[in-house]
Design an enzyme around this catalytic site. Structure first.
Site, PDB file in Angstrom:
ATOM      1  N   SER A   1      -6.159  -0.966  -6.068  1.00 14.14           N
ATOM      2  CA  SER A   1      -5.260  -1.955  -5.466  1.00 14.14           C
ATOM      3  C   SER A   1      -5.907  -3.324  -5.477  1.00 14.14           C
ATOM      4  CB  SER A   1      -4.918  -1.578  -4.020  1.00 14.14           C
ATOM      5  OG  SER A   1      -4.148  -2.592  -3.402  1.00 14.14           O
TER       6      SER A   1
ATOM      7  N   TYR B   1      -7.124   0.052   4.765  1.00 21.46           N
ATOM      8  CA  TYR B   1      -6.526   0.383   3.469  1.00 21.46           C
ATOM      9  C   TYR B   1      -7.391  -0.153   2.330  1.00 21.46           C
ATOM     10  CZ  TYR B   1      -3.275   0.202  -0.484  1.00 21.46           C
ATOM     11  OH  TYR B   1      -2.689   0.349  -1.723  1.00 21.46           O
TER      12      TYR B   1
END
Length: 246
Positions: free
Chosen positions: A143, A156
């Site tokens: 990501s 995250y």
């Protein structure tokens, strides 16, 4: 460029929607044999049917990446069905956004279990096969959240950066025996934001995604590019994001 994809056996987690689904369709269209894992059996079976109708080869298995045995079984399915495994795409992921001082421990643990441990379980399942074959390719969907750190994404991003660190160590340890690629998507039109529990945060991110998000096909194209390189070429890291993204 020579098609280095046709005939390759590729396992994909999180294959029932979004990036995993797009990757399965794109690889199958280029002649790969895809082995699909996800939790939603109906979506998996529908995807396999579509691939076969289009002339491709695919099998599936209900797979929860938080269970190590499920990843072992997915790799075993590839080997029993097609005789080998060439690529493991660790795509399954989950996102819970929130301030760290909100102490959402259950959400932290779920992201660690899916994003980090789930990826490690995929690697652990694939490596014995790769060592026996003398070749293989690990592709981790990471990501851009792990590249540009911002509030609400700390844990995250932490899980994604842990994957990035582990993958680089694996690449160096492999001595060229197998390839390791990390692909970091930015805003992509997927179901990932559906898991955000805070209504305001989820709404804001969905609104932003609606404005700038790119298709999962863009990320699938990155996977195809990495796999299609000659066997002695290792594509290390790819960042794929909307051109307008900060």
């Amino acid at each position: 460029m020579k098609n280095n994809i046709k005939g390759k056996v590729v396992a994909i987690t999180g294959a029932s929607s979004g990036i995993g689904e797009a990757t399965a369709l794109m690889l199958a269209a280029q002649g790969a044999k895809v082995v699909l894992g996800a939790r939603r059996k109906d979506r998996l079976e529908d995807l396999v049917s579509r691939i076969k109708t289009a002339g491709g080869e695919a099998v599936c298995l209900v797979t929860d990446v938080t269970l190590r045995g499920d990843l072992t079984n997915l790799v075993a399915l590839a080997c029993t069905t097609y005789g080998r495994l060439d690529v493991m795409v660790n795509n399954a992921g989950i996102s819970h956004l929130g301030r760290i001082d909100d102490v959402q421990v259950a959400e932290w643990e779920e992201m660690i279990d899916v994003n980090l441990k789930g990826t490690l379980y995929g690697i652990a399942a694939a490596l014995p096969v790769f060592k026996k074959q003398g070749s293989g390719h690990i592709i981790n969907i990471i990501s851009t959240s792990g590249i540009r750190i911002v509030p609400l994404q700390g844990v995250y991003a932490g899980t994604k950066n842990a994957v990035r660190t582990i993958a680089e160590a694996l690449r160096q340890e492999s001595g060229g025996q197998y390839r390791v690629t990390g692909i970091s998507p930015g805003f992509v039109n997927t179901e990932l934001t559906d898991h955000i529990k805070d209504d305001a945060t989820r709404g804001a991110i969905k609104e932003r995604a609606a404005q700038i998000a790119i298709s999962p096909d863009a990320i699938a194209g990155g996977v195809v590019y990495a796999i299609s390189q000659p066997d002695n070429v290792d594509v290390g890291d790819i960042v794929i994001r909307p051109s307008i993204q900060d």
